[in-house]
Design a protein around this motif. Sequence first.
Motif, PDB file in Angstrom:
ATOM      1  N   SER A   1      -1.646  -1.116  -4.257  1.00 42.86           N
ATOM      2  CA  SER A   1      -2.721  -0.181  -3.916  1.00 42.86           C
ATOM      3  C   SER A   1      -2.119   1.168  -3.574  1.00 42.86           C
ATOM      4  O   SER A   1      -1.036   1.246  -2.987  1.00 42.86           O
ATOM      5  CB  SER A   1      -3.536  -0.694  -2.727  1.00 42.86           C
TER       6      SER A   1
ATOM      7  N   THR B   1      -2.749   4.398   8.166  1.00 40.34           N
ATOM      8  CA  THR B   1      -2.719   3.821   6.821  1.00 40.34           C
ATOM      9  C   THR B   1      -1.804   2.606   6.859  1.00 40.34           C
ATOM     10  O   THR B   1      -0.649   2.711   7.273  1.00 40.34           O
ATOM     11  CB  THR B   1      -2.182   4.844   5.802  1.00 40.34           C
TER      12      THR B   1
ATOM     13  N   ASN C   1       0.854  -1.187   0.000  1.00 40.84           N
ATOM     14  CA  ASN C   1       0.000   0.000   0.000  1.00 40.84           C
ATOM     15  C   ASN C   1       0.886   1.232   0.000  1.00 40.84           C
ATOM     16  O   ASN C   1       1.747   1.374   0.874  1.00 40.84           O
ATOM     17  CB  ASN C   1      -0.905   0.023   1.237  1.00 40.84           C
TER      18      ASN C   1
ATOM     19  N   ASP D   1      -6.685   5.668   5.204  1.00 44.45           N
ATOM     20  CA  ASP D   1      -7.694   4.638   5.374  1.00 44.45           C
ATOM     21  C   ASP D   1      -9.010   5.254   5.818  1.00 44.45           C
ATOM     22  O   ASP D   1      -9.028   6.127   6.684  1.00 44.45           O
ATOM     23  CB  ASP D   1      -7.231   3.593   6.387  1.00 44.45           C
TER      24      ASP D   1
ATOM     25  N   ILE E   1      -8.930   4.825  -1.967  1.00 45.66           N
ATOM     26  CA  ILE E   1      -7.994   3.736  -2.262  1.00 45.66           C
ATOM     27  C   ILE E   1      -8.262   3.232  -3.673  1.00 45.66           C
ATOM     28  O   ILE E   1      -9.412   3.118  -4.094  1.00 45.66           O
ATOM     29  CB  ILE E   1      -8.081   2.573  -1.250  1.00 45.66           C
TER      30      ILE E   1
ATOM     31  N   MET F   1      -3.336   4.769  -1.685  1.00 46.54           N
ATOM     32  CA  MET F   1      -4.422   5.307  -0.876  1.00 46.54           C
ATOM     33  C   MET F   1      -4.050   6.647  -0.261  1.00 46.54           C
ATOM     34  O   MET F   1      -2.889   6.890   0.074  1.00 46.54           O
ATOM     35  CB  MET F   1      -4.835   4.321   0.218  1.00 46.54           C
TER      36      MET F   1
END
Length: 115
Positions: free
Chosen positions: A50, A61, A9, A55, A36, A52
């Motif tokens: 991913s 995150t 991420n 979150d 995201i 983002m």
Amino acid sequence: MTIRRIVPNIQSDALEENAAFYGLLGLEKVMDHGWIMTLASPSAPTAQVSVMTGDKTAPVTPDMSIEVEDVDAAYAAMRDGGAEIVHPLQDEEWGVRRFFVRDPDGRVVNVLGHR
């Protein structure tokens, strides 16, 4: 325990710029919730990254996501093993059940399963 995929991420406010950049390598957008976005290889769909902004429902995150076959068993193993649970086990509105745990180096791991 069965692992289905592991996804790094990347925290960024430049989602579309990242989509264009990773698109140059052949990754295609397979999910976009606004906060995201996941990009995947068409030839190997579990090869993903991913990006983002942050979150949606958690206080931090995550650095990576690990999809498991049985998230409840993974949660029990982590809890019973003394790992720091950063975000409790819960069902999310976008169809996953997940929790966050901190690894020995301080990275936050989103452990999830699809409902």
